[in-house]
Design an enzyme around this catalytic site. Structure first.
Site, PDB file in Angstrom:
ATOM      1  N   PRO A   2       0.822  -1.217   0.000  1.00 45.96           N
ATOM      2  CA  PRO A   2       0.000   0.000   0.000  1.00 45.96           C
ATOM      3  C   PRO A   2       0.855   1.266   0.000  1.00 45.96           C
ATOM      4  O   PRO A   2       1.805   1.369   0.759  1.00 45.96           O
ATOM      5  CB  PRO A   2      -0.802  -0.101   1.297  1.00 45.96           C
ATOM      6  CG  PRO A   2      -0.655  -1.504   1.768  1.00 45.96           C
ATOM      7  CD  PRO A   2       0.609  -2.037   1.188  1.00 45.96           C
ATOM      8  N   GLU A   3       0.511   2.197  -0.856  1.00 43.74           N
ATOM      9  CA  GLU A   3       1.196   3.490  -0.925  1.00 43.74           C
ATOM     10  C   GLU A   3       0.182   4.570  -0.524  1.00 43.74           C
ATOM     11  O   GLU A   3      -0.922   4.244  -0.086  1.00 43.74           O
ATOM     12  CB  GLU A   3       1.731   3.712  -2.350  1.00 43.74           C
ATOM     13  CG  GLU A   3       2.648   2.579  -2.808  1.00 43.74           C
ATOM     14  CD  GLU A   3       3.201   2.777  -4.219  1.00 43.74           C
ATOM     15  OE1 GLU A   3       3.337   3.924  -4.659  1.00 43.74           O
ATOM     16  OE2 GLU A   3       3.500   1.761  -4.872  1.00 43.74           O
ATOM     17  N   ARG A 114       2.062 -11.373   5.977  1.00 47.95           N
ATOM     18  CA  ARG A 114       3.529 -11.327   6.069  1.00 47.95           C
ATOM     19  C   ARG A 114       4.032 -10.766   7.398  1.00 47.95           C
ATOM     20  O   ARG A 114       5.222 -10.816   7.683  1.00 47.95           O
ATOM     21  CB  ARG A 114       4.116 -10.514   4.904  1.00 47.95           C
ATOM     22  CG  ARG A 114       3.812 -11.051   3.522  1.00 47.95           C
ATOM     23  CD  ARG A 114       4.720 -12.184   3.084  1.00 47.95           C
ATOM     24  NE  ARG A 114       6.133 -11.831   3.090  1.00 47.95           N
ATOM     25  CZ  ARG A 114       6.811 -11.341   2.057  1.00 47.95           C
ATOM     26  NH1 ARG A 114       6.198 -11.144   0.909  1.00 47.95           N
ATOM     27  NH2 ARG A 114       8.085 -11.053   2.148  1.00 47.95           N
ATOM     28  N   ARG A 157      21.760  16.630  -6.269  1.00 46.92           N
ATOM     29  CA  ARG A 157      21.749  15.204  -5.896  1.00 46.92           C
ATOM     30  C   ARG A 157      22.008  14.327  -7.112  1.00 46.92           C
ATOM     31  O   ARG A 157      21.425  14.510  -8.163  1.00 46.92           O
ATOM     32  CB  ARG A 157      20.417  14.830  -5.266  1.00 46.92           C
ATOM     33  CG  ARG A 157      20.167  15.603  -4.006  1.00 46.92           C
ATOM     34  CD  ARG A 157      19.157  14.928  -3.107  1.00 46.92           C
ATOM     35  NE  ARG A 157      19.061  15.686  -1.863  1.00 46.92           N
ATOM     36  CZ  ARG A 157      19.834  15.479  -0.818  1.00 46.92           C
ATOM     37  NH1 ARG A 157      20.723  14.509  -0.830  1.00 46.92           N
ATOM     38  NH2 ARG A 157      19.713  16.221   0.259  1.00 46.92           N
TER      39      ARG A 157
END
Ligand SMILES: [Zn+2]
Length: 290
Positions: A2-3, A114, A157
């Site tokens: 899930p995001e 899990r 970066r």
């Protein structure tokens, strides 16, 4: 996994059902969920408190209870929150790790095959803010996630842009699905060093991150794996993926086959025609600051 859009979907479904209800008890059946705190400590800190608000930060769901007590949950790989309006929640159920018993008459079950999902109790707003301060960066659906804000984060970066998008301490809530979709929409290759993106590309990427997350919320999340709604139904965003999990299928723009590769240690989907590969040994360009 899930995001942001999946957690936001859960929050929107759960909030009207639990707001104002009293938490009769919080049964932690699997102590790993709340470690290092013990299950009875978690229950003692929350028992009898009213649910004032359910909010979200990045991929975290925050239960704010009376007395400025907060329970912060993370679903990780396979966690789901299922609502049970009857006492069916008392029945044995596979992979049930936590049971929240609410009054009147509602149970919320944290089911997680899990067992990577977590829950932590934080006492006071200050503790809550401190918890997120070290873990999460800008909230991408908030007004302060602007092109300029993204440019400031990216400047100088060398990290590949996909890894950059996945780092929660910079941008909160974007994971593997939405990073792939946002990069495709922006026409940016996942391995492009983020500091080499032009000002226009950064502005576009900001917009496509937001658009991808909003499309995910609109479809009530993606359910190609374990993610389910609080009533067990599936989200439909997997039917709207542009590139993610579409290896070998035609690119929606140029119709060439979508390729699967590794980026940031994750299976990553890309159209290398629409998202040109970065040139080898490209030097990091320095750009004027405004
Ligand atoms: Zn293409």
């Amino acid at each position: 996994m899930p995001e942001l859009p999946e957690v936001e979907t859960i929050r929107r479904q759960l909030a009207p059902a639990v707001a104002g209800k009293r938490l009769e008890r919080l049964d932690v059946l699997d102590p790993r969920w709340c470690a290092p705190a013990a299950p009875d400590e978690v229950d003692a800190a929350t028992r009898g408190r009213r649910v004032e608000r359910l909010s979200r930060r990045g991929k975290y769901l925050i239960w704010t209870l009376g007395g400025d007590v907060h329970v912060v949950m993370h679903l990780r790989m396979t966690g789901n929150l299922l609502v049970s309006e009857t006492r069916d929640g008392d029945l044995p159920r596979p992979h049930l790790r936590v049971r929240l018993v609410l009054e009147p008459e509602l149970q919320v079950l944290f089911v997680d095959p899990r067992r990577f999902g977590t829950g932590h109790v934080l006492l006071g707003t200050e503790a809550l803010d401190a918890y997120f301060a070290t873990r999460l960066g800008v909230e991408p659906l908030d007004a302060d996630f602007t092109g300029d804000a993204l440019r400031a984060l990216a400047r100088g970066r060398r990290a590949p842009v996909k890894a950059f998008l996945l780092s929660q301490e910079r941008i909160a809530g974007v994971g593997n699905i939405y990073a792939d979709e946002a990069l495709f929409r922006a026409g940016i290759h996942p391995l492009r060093p983020v500091g080499t993106l032009s000002r226009a590309q950064i502005a576009l990427l900001r917009d496509t991150v937001v658009a991808s997350l909003e499309a995910g919320i609109d479809a009530r999340g993606a359910s190609f794996d374990d993610f389910r709604h609080t009533d067990g139904a599936r989200g439909s965003f997997q039917d709207r993926f542009l590139v993610h999990r579409r290896e070998g299928l035609p690119c929606p723009t140029c119709e060439r086959p979508i390729k699967k590769m590794r980026a940031a240690g994750r299976g990553t989907y890309v159209c290398e025609t629409c998202q040109p590969k970065p040139r080898a040994r490209r030097r990091l360009e320095t750009r004027p600051s405004s």
